[in-house]
Design a protein around this motif. Structure first.
Motif, PDB file in Angstrom:
ATOM      1  N   LEU A 290       0.887  -1.239  -0.131  1.00  0.00           N
ATOM      2  CA  LEU A 290       0.045  -0.051  -0.106  1.00  0.00           C
ATOM      3  C   LEU A 290       0.909   1.368   0.099  1.00  0.00           C
ATOM      4  CD1 LEU A 290      -2.772  -1.228   2.607  1.00  0.00           C
ATOM      5  CD2 LEU A 290      -3.114  -0.833   0.117  1.00  0.00           C
ATOM      6  N   TYR A 291       1.871   1.058   0.726  1.00  0.00           N
ATOM      7  CA  TYR A 291       2.788   2.500   0.703  1.00  0.00           C
ATOM      8  C   TYR A 291       3.457   2.618  -0.542  1.00  0.00           C
ATOM      9  CZ  TYR A 291       2.753   4.515   5.485  1.00  0.00           C
ATOM     10  OH  TYR A 291       2.282   5.282   6.464  1.00  0.00           O
ATOM     11  N   ARG A 292       3.992   1.580  -1.250  1.00  0.00           N
ATOM     12  CA  ARG A 292       4.537   1.622  -2.496  1.00  0.00           C
ATOM     13  C   ARG A 292       3.706   2.263  -3.489  1.00  0.00           C
ATOM     14  NH1 ARG A 292       7.574  -4.262  -2.644  1.00  0.00           N
ATOM     15  NH2 ARG A 292       9.486  -3.667  -1.284  1.00  0.00           N
ATOM     16  N   GLU A 293       2.291   1.989  -3.421  1.00  0.00           N
ATOM     17  CA  GLU A 293       1.511   2.615  -4.533  1.00  0.00           C
ATOM     18  C   GLU A 293       1.030   3.989  -4.096  1.00  0.00           C
ATOM     19  OE1 GLU A 293      -3.378   1.750  -5.680  1.00  0.00           O
ATOM     20  OE2 GLU A 293      -2.476   0.400  -4.327  1.00  0.00           O
ATOM     21  N   SER A 294       1.049   4.267  -2.854  1.00  0.00           N
ATOM     22  CA  SER A 294       1.039   5.760  -2.440  1.00  0.00           C
ATOM     23  C   SER A 294       2.270   6.506  -2.778  1.00  0.00           C
ATOM     24  CB  SER A 294       0.897   5.719  -0.885  1.00  0.00           C
ATOM     25  OG  SER A 294       0.739   7.128  -0.473  1.00  0.00           O
ATOM     26  N   TYR A 295       3.465   5.864  -2.717  1.00  0.00           N
ATOM     27  CA  TYR A 295       4.620   6.548  -3.095  1.00  0.00           C
ATOM     28  C   TYR A 295       4.669   6.842  -4.587  1.00  0.00           C
ATOM     29  CZ  TYR A 295       9.720   7.415  -3.839  1.00  0.00           C
ATOM     30  OH  TYR A 295      10.841   8.179  -4.133  1.00  0.00           O
ATOM     31  N   ASP A 296       3.985   6.027  -5.256  1.00  0.00           N
ATOM     32  CA  ASP A 296       3.912   6.351  -7.047  1.00  0.00           C
ATOM     33  C   ASP A 296       3.148   7.497  -7.226  1.00  0.00           C
ATOM     34  OD1 ASP A 296       5.804   4.269  -7.381  1.00  0.00           O
ATOM     35  OD2 ASP A 296       4.102   2.591  -7.776  1.00  0.00           O
ATOM     36  N   ILE A 297       1.822   7.506  -6.562  1.00  0.00           N
ATOM     37  CA  ILE A 297       1.005   8.621  -6.614  1.00  0.00           C
ATOM     38  C   ILE A 297       1.728  10.023  -6.137  1.00  0.00           C
ATOM     39  CG2 ILE A 297      -0.937   9.673  -6.150  1.00  0.00           C
ATOM     40  CD1 ILE A 297      -2.255   6.787  -5.632  1.00  0.00           C
ATOM     41  N   ALA A 298       2.389   9.930  -4.960  1.00  0.00           N
ATOM     42  CA  ALA A 298       3.206  10.934  -4.473  1.00  0.00           C
ATOM     43  C   ALA A 298       4.254  11.653  -5.267  1.00  0.00           C
ATOM     44  CB  ALA A 298       3.549  10.798  -3.104  1.00  0.00           C
ATOM     45  N   GLY A 299       5.072  10.832  -5.863  1.00  0.00           N
ATOM     46  CA  GLY A 299       5.875  11.007  -6.863  1.00  0.00           C
ATOM     47  C   GLY A 299       5.209  11.633  -8.034  1.00  0.00           C
ATOM     48  N   ARG A 300       4.217  11.401  -8.633  1.00  0.00           N
ATOM     49  CA  ARG A 300       3.712  11.996  -9.820  1.00  0.00           C
ATOM     50  C   ARG A 300       2.937  13.320  -9.567  1.00  0.00           C
ATOM     51  NH1 ARG A 300       1.486   6.735 -10.736  1.00  0.00           N
ATOM     52  NH2 ARG A 300      -0.405   7.393  -9.779  1.00  0.00           N
TER      53      ARG A 300
END
Length: 329
Positions: A290-300
């Motif tokens: 879940l954190y990895r998915e959130s990290y991708d969104i936060a990076g964009r």
């Protein structure tokens, strides 16, 4: 006529009284016992005077009176007309000879005096219309601005105005969600929980009426509030259920939130809230995903606006590193 009658009656009274007081005659015996005070030594003289005054009043009342002569009507500038018999007819003076140069010009024609146009009556100024009350979107925008400025007193007044202005289920859901956020920021968890539950009820009605992305995000936002309060109060099962349902609603958009930075950030926060609860339950691998998915969104998001979303990306990266370190050990 009334003045004459009064004069005759008053004259008769005075004449009769003077006649009796002077001793010329008596009407019964009352005059002999009448005390005249300081005039007692002069009783005959007082009686004569009263009789003369009374007789004079009777004579004056009976004499004919001359009618007053009517004055002439005044002329302009305060002058008065002369009496008809005193007027003197004066022959007009002979006309003076007119110069030859003036006779050469023709006599101008008489022109009727121009009539001044009458101005139309000026209409009374109409009172200014009362100011239009702000609409619900305007109040909502004002609330967001006041919250960023931390003007909590004015924010509370704006929330009260929003509650009065709200008419639809969607507006009521937004109002109670904002009320929950406000109460939670003030540490009033019971009020916040009640407001979030009410917001969820209205949001579900909106979701049943129309199944679009906006209704899904509205219900997800209200459920996230329920989950935040439940987690703060230690009701982890209720918090987990609320975050799971909110995440499912946001995933139902199928990536259509890519053009909405607010929806993307809400999805990122929802993922991290759920990841934290999963970690507390011992589900570290699930939390890491879940954190990895959130990290991708936060990076964009940080790539589009580093100033606004850069801190979120840094916090997500730090939390992700922490989870990875726990799992590797």
């Amino acid at each position: 006529m009334l003045a004459r009658l009064v004069g005759i009656i008053l004259g008769l009274i005075l004449a009769t009284s003077g006649y009796v007081v002077a001793g010329w005659g008596s009407l019964g015996n009352w005059a002999t016992n009448l005390d005249l005070g300081p005039f007692e030594p002069h009783r005959p003289a007082a009686g004569v005077a009263a009789a003369m005054v009374g007789g004079g009043l009777i004579v004056a009342a009976l004499l004919p009176r001359r009618k007053p002569r009517k004055r002439a009507a005044p002329m302009a500038f305060g002058l008065e007309l002369q009496e008809p018999e005193a007027q003197t007819v004066v022959a007009p003076p002979a006309p003076e000879p007119v110069a030859t140069s003036l006779q050469a010009h023709p006599t101008p024609e008489l022109v009727a005096p121009s009539v001044m146009p009458v101005a139309a009556p000026v209409a009374a100024p109409q009172p200014a219309p009362p100011p239009r009350p702000p609409s619900f979107p305007e109040l909502r925008a004002r609330l967001v601005s006041l919250s960023r400025e931390e003007s909590w007193h004015e924010a509370a007044r704006t929330l009260s105005a929003m509650k009065t202005t709200a008419r639809t289920d969607e507006e009521m859901a937004i109002v109670y969600r904002d009320l929950g956020d406000f109460a939670r920021a003030q540490g009033q968890m019971d009020d916040a929980a009640e407001a979030y539950d009410t917001s969820v009820s209205y949001a579900r009605q909106v979701r049943q009426t129309r199944g679009d992305d906006e209704s899904a995000e509205l219900l997800a936002g209200s459920l996230s509030g329920v989950g935040d309060v439940a987690e703060t109060e230690g009701r982890l099962d209720a918090a987990l259920a609320a975050f799971e349902e909110a995440l499912a609603l946001r995933r139902s958009r199928g990536g259509r939130e890519a053009g909405d930075t607010g929806a993307q950030r809400a999805l990122s926060v929802n993922l991290e809230r759920l990841a934290d609860l999963r970690e507390d339950r011992g589900h570290r691998m699930r939390a890491l995903d879940l954190y990895r998915e959130s990290y991708d969104i936060a990076g964009r998001l940080a790539a589009t606006d580093p100033t606004r979303f850069g801190p979120d990306l840094a916090a997500t990266r730090a939390r992700l590193n922490e989870l990875e370190a726990k799992i590797s050990t």
